[in-house]
Design an enzyme around this catalytic site. Structure first.
Site, short mmCIF file in Angstrom:
data_model
loop_
_atom_site.label_atom_id
_atom_site.label_comp_id
_atom_site.label_asym_id
_atom_site.label_seq_id
_atom_site.Cartn_x
_atom_site.Cartn_y
_atom_site.Cartn_z
N LYS A 199 -11.69 15.42 -9.80
CA LYS A 199 -12.50 16.63 -9.53
C LYS A 199 -13.24 17.04 -10.81
O LYS A 199 -12.88 18.03 -11.46
CB LYS A 199 -11.59 17.77 -9.06
CG LYS A 199 -11.02 17.55 -7.68
CD LYS A 199 -10.33 18.82 -7.18
CE LYS A 199 -9.25 18.52 -6.19
NZ LYS A 199 -7.91 18.47 -6.75
N GLY A 356 -3.28 20.34 -8.76
CA GLY A 356 -3.68 19.22 -7.89
C GLY A 356 -2.60 18.17 -7.73
O GLY A 356 -1.47 18.47 -7.36
N GLY A 379 -4.87 25.52 -7.65
CA GLY A 379 -6.06 26.26 -8.06
C GLY A 379 -5.78 27.34 -9.10
O GLY A 379 -6.55 27.50 -10.05
P1 AMP Z 1 -7.48 15.51 -9.32
O1 AMP Z 1 -7.14 16.16 -8.01
O2 AMP Z 1 -8.79 15.94 -9.88
O3 AMP Z 1 -6.36 15.61 -10.31
O4 AMP Z 1 -7.70 13.96 -9.01
C1 AMP Z 1 -6.67 13.13 -8.62
C2 AMP Z 1 -7.25 11.88 -8.06
O5 AMP Z 1 -8.07 11.24 -9.03
C3 AMP Z 1 -6.22 10.85 -7.67
O6 AMP Z 1 -6.26 10.70 -6.29
C4 AMP Z 1 -6.66 9.58 -8.39
O7 AMP Z 1 -6.58 8.43 -7.57
C5 AMP Z 1 -8.09 9.87 -8.72
N1 AMP Z 1 -8.59 9.11 -9.89
C6 AMP Z 1 -8.10 9.11 -11.12
N2 AMP Z 1 -8.79 8.28 -11.92
C7 AMP Z 1 -9.78 7.75 -11.16
C8 AMP Z 1 -10.83 6.83 -11.40
N3 AMP Z 1 -11.02 6.27 -12.62
N4 AMP Z 1 -11.66 6.51 -10.39
C9 AMP Z 1 -11.47 7.07 -9.17
N5 AMP Z 1 -10.49 7.95 -8.87
C10 AMP Z 1 -9.66 8.28 -9.85
#
Ligand code: AMP
Length: 399
Positions: A199, A356, A379
């Site tokens: 995100k 998250g 959040g």
């Molecule tokens: P968040 O909710 O922002 O913490 O994002 C978590 C998600 O980020 C997880 O589902 C991961 O699979 C994804 N993620 C982490 N690194 C990458 C990457 N390099 N490319 C795509 N997705 C990613």
């Protein structure tokens, strides 16, 4: 943000009707409850109130029923789990306001527990409606907020309610605020933040705020790709956000002024497809092939990031370093999680994590129990890290 909130544990609650705002927003699939961690974390406050002779009235939301009754979002299926966890029969009433709720509150005896139906079955809740809050407060003597994870919302059951009842924090909320204050306001230094995940536009503001507070910021996941683009490199098919590149550039510039070192990956695990067990390569950060995507940090990056961890005293963790859910892209996240937990066990590092998917990733790494503190909030945790005042917390501290 430095705040002082009156904690319920210092109050005499004997014989009082205490309205407890909890976060029982727990996924229920076909009537089955899979994750009871939110119930477990509430127990200390409920036990304290019950054992001190209060009449405990629990209020929560579940999902987004848009202000009207919808059986799929009823809190009733939680009743058994709640009763089991507390070892007492918890009563239930099919509305949180009106004559039914008033009657149920009146019948409650000291040491008994009543669960009210979903507060979001009423339109007034999300509007922070004063009259609705007054209805909620009826036949109650005190209000306790133990829902830190909802406190970024100015909703009636968290905010307006404090106009009608003397208001306090619960034990869980207090723990969350203390853990976050201790890392942001008076940390053992040096302190590092690890920020990853997908995100990007939501989280890049956090990095902007954290450069004023941290000695190091380790960046991974899709966020790192955005920073690589900001540094002029191509990231092939990798996830990144074009609209965040300008801000990433300014963060890299500003970080120097604040003496905060930003650590980006020096190598990456790349693949053609976002798929389990697909072919992978390890490439230096400046050589991501145009038809491939970076899905994890590489071994040299892990070594460098490990070095930072062994040299700091506090670590704040939000977001995975790669697509950890898919084999073999969890290496970076799991390696750093293991080292962080080991250092925590050896009393060399204070580790605070949240937001998250972070708790899920740390659970998957098998280390969540060993971290100093894992926030139950998503959040709200992120907004706090961004330096934003949480309305339901501010209103408690002004109380
Ligand atoms: P968040 O909710 O922002 O913490 O994002 C978590 C998600 O980020 C997880 O589902 C991961 O699979 C994804 N993620 C982490 N690194 C990458 C990457 N390099 N490319 C795509 N997705 C990613």
């Amino acid at each position: 943000m430095s705040i002082s909130i009156k904690n319920i544990i210092n109050q005499n609650v004997k014989g009082k009707s205490v309205l407890l705002r909890a976060d029982l927003n727990i996924p229920i699939f076909g009537g089955e409850i899979t994750d009871t961690s939110r119930i477990k974390r509430l127990i200390p406050t409920i036990e304290f109130l019950k054992n001190s002779g209060a009449k405990v009235i629990i209020l929560s939301h579940l999902g987004r029923p848009d202000g009207e009754f919808n059986e799929a979002y009823s809190l009733k299926p939680l009743l058994n789990k709640l009763s089991e966890a507390l070892n007492i029969e918890v009563k239930f009433v099919e509305s949180c306001i009106g004559s039914l709720a008033i009657k149920a509150k009146e019948l409650l005896k000291p040491g008994e527990i009543l669960l009210l139906e979903n507060v979001r079955f009423h339109k007034g809740e999300t509007k922070n409606d004063i009259e609705f809050a007054e209805e909620l407060s009826k036949k109650c003597d005190m209000f306790v907020n133990d829902a830190f994870s909802c406190s970024h919302r100015a909703h009636s059951s968290l905010h307006a309610i404090t106009k009608f009842l003397p208001s306090y924090s619960g034990i869980l909320l207090n723990e969350e605020v203390t853990a976050l204050e201790s890392v942001l306001n008076s940390p053992s230094r040096p302190i590092a933040a690890l920020v990853g995940g997908a995100k990007i536009s939501t989280k890049i503001n956090i990095i902007e705020y954290l450069i004023t507070k941290m000695d190091y910021i380790i960046i991974g996941g899709g966020m790192a790709n955005t920073f690589l683009v900001a540094n002029g490199f191509s990231v092939g098919k990798s996830l990144y956000e074009k609209d965040s590149v300008t801000l990433a550039k300014s963060i890299l510039e500003k970080s120097k002024k604040y003496n905060c070192e930003i650590i980006l990956p020096i190598d990456l695990v790349v693949a053609n497809k976002f798929e389990a067990n697909t072919d992978t390569q390890i490439v230096p950060f400046e050589m991501i092939p145009s038809d491939m995507m970076a899905l994890d940090v590489g071994p040299k990056s892990i070594n460098k990031m490990n070095d930072i961890l062994t040299n700091v005293k506090t670590l704040l963790w939000n977001g995975p370093l790669g697509a950890f859910e898919i084999e073999p892209f969890g290496n970076g996240t799991f390696s750093l999680a293991k080292l962080a937990s080991q250092l925590t066990e050896e009393n060399k590092l204070i580790t605070v994590a949240g937001g998250g998917d972070t708790a899920f990733a740390l659970n998957k790494a098998g280390v969540a129990e060993k971290f100093t503190y894992i926030s139950s909030a998503g959040g709200a945790f992120l907004e706090w890290l961004e330096g934003i005042e949480l309305p339901a917390i501010s209103v408690l501290s002004n109380n």
